[in-house]
Motif scaffolding. Structure first.
Motif, PDB file in Angstrom:
ATOM      1  N   VAL A  86      -5.796  -6.160  -7.745  1.00  0.00           N
ATOM      2  CA  VAL A  86      -5.286  -5.595  -6.498  1.00  0.00           C
ATOM      3  C   VAL A  86      -6.433  -4.989  -5.693  1.00  0.00           C
ATOM      4  CG1 VAL A  86      -3.779  -3.801  -5.531  1.00  0.00           C
ATOM      5  CG2 VAL A  86      -2.978  -5.219  -7.447  1.00  0.00           C
ATOM      6  N   THR A  87      -7.357  -4.315  -6.333  1.00  0.00           N
ATOM      7  CA  THR A  87      -8.514  -3.736  -5.635  1.00  0.00           C
ATOM      8  C   THR A  87      -9.357  -4.825  -4.986  1.00  0.00           C
ATOM      9  OG1 THR A  87      -8.586  -1.791  -7.060  1.00  0.00           O
ATOM     10  CG2 THR A  87     -10.626  -2.354  -5.924  1.00  0.00           C
ATOM     11  N   ASP A  88      -9.534  -5.949  -5.679  1.00  0.00           N
ATOM     12  CA  ASP A  88     -10.279  -7.064  -5.096  1.00  0.00           C
ATOM     13  C   ASP A  88      -9.573  -7.588  -3.850  1.00  0.00           C
ATOM     14  OD1 ASP A  88     -12.368  -7.146  -7.081  1.00  0.00           O
ATOM     15  OD2 ASP A  88     -10.943  -8.102  -8.445  1.00  0.00           O
ATOM     16  N   ALA A  89      -8.249  -7.686  -3.907  1.00  0.00           N
ATOM     17  CA  ALA A  89      -7.476  -8.128  -2.740  1.00  0.00           C
ATOM     18  C   ALA A  89      -7.606  -7.115  -1.595  1.00  0.00           C
ATOM     19  CB  ALA A  89      -6.010  -8.334  -3.122  1.00  0.00           C
ATOM     20  N   ASP A  90      -7.578  -5.819  -1.914  1.00  0.00           N
ATOM     21  CA  ASP A  90      -7.768  -4.779  -0.895  1.00  0.00           C
ATOM     22  C   ASP A  90      -9.119  -4.957  -0.199  1.00  0.00           C
ATOM     23  OD1 ASP A  90      -5.337  -3.441  -1.313  1.00  0.00           O
ATOM     24  OD2 ASP A  90      -6.203  -2.026  -2.751  1.00  0.00           O
TER      25      ASP A  90
END
Length: 175
Positions: A86-90
């Protein structure tokens, strides 16, 4: 208020009514073990910043409950993580500043994140990199909003009657 804490591995929601958190005196651990002790009534889901995005055997996108943890962490931390989170997507969507993450203490690796997200998610789903990242965020947010609703509704409250206080490493980004 509804408190919303999104960290690396989980998101938690709780209702605070008239300045006091709601309590419960029973809960289940892994739907197997019944525990009868007083505690703050939290709803927790496996949807944190480190939750891994993956493609299931039917070709559907999933988020969590597996986590990249702090080490190696998301791909963008550049500490050996290879699974999109999710952090990578953010990061891909521009929700986080790669030069000022954690107050500038951690420089995020945008190129490596883009490469692995494209290879492991976007190409498999025949989507653009941005569409894949947005799909990950949408799935994580659905899990979290369901937890927030459950925290309020199961106690007889309408979440729309509450303000939200978001905290944790990723809470304010997703609130």
């Amino acid at each position: 208020v509804i408190s919303f804490d999104m960290g690396g591995t989980t998101a938690k929601a709780a209702v605070i009514k008239d300045g006091e958190p709601l309590y419960s005196d029973e809960f289940w651990v892994e739907d197997k073990y019944f525990v009868a002790i007083p505690h703050v009534d939290l709803v927790e889901v496996g949807a944190g910043g480190g939750s891994i995005a993956w493609i299931d055997r039917f070709g559907a996108l999933r988020v969590g409950p597996q986590s990249a943890a702090a080490y190696p962490g998301p791909i963008c931390y550049d500490r050996g993580g290879t699974e999109p989170t999710v952090t990578d997507a953010d990061l891909i969507l521009g929700y986080i500043d790669p030069e000022y993450f954690a107050g500038g203490e951690i420089k995020l690796n945008v190129r490596k994140t883009q490469e692995l997200m494209k290879l492991k998610i976007a190409n498999k789903l025949k989507m653009s990199l941005e569409e894949a990242a947005l799909s990950i965020i949408q799935l994580a947010n659905i899990k979290m909003s369901n937890a927030i609703r459950l925290a309020a509704v199961r106690k007889g409250y309408d979440p729309e009657d509450f303000a939200m206080i978001a905290f944790g490493g990723a809470g304010p980004v997703h609130a």
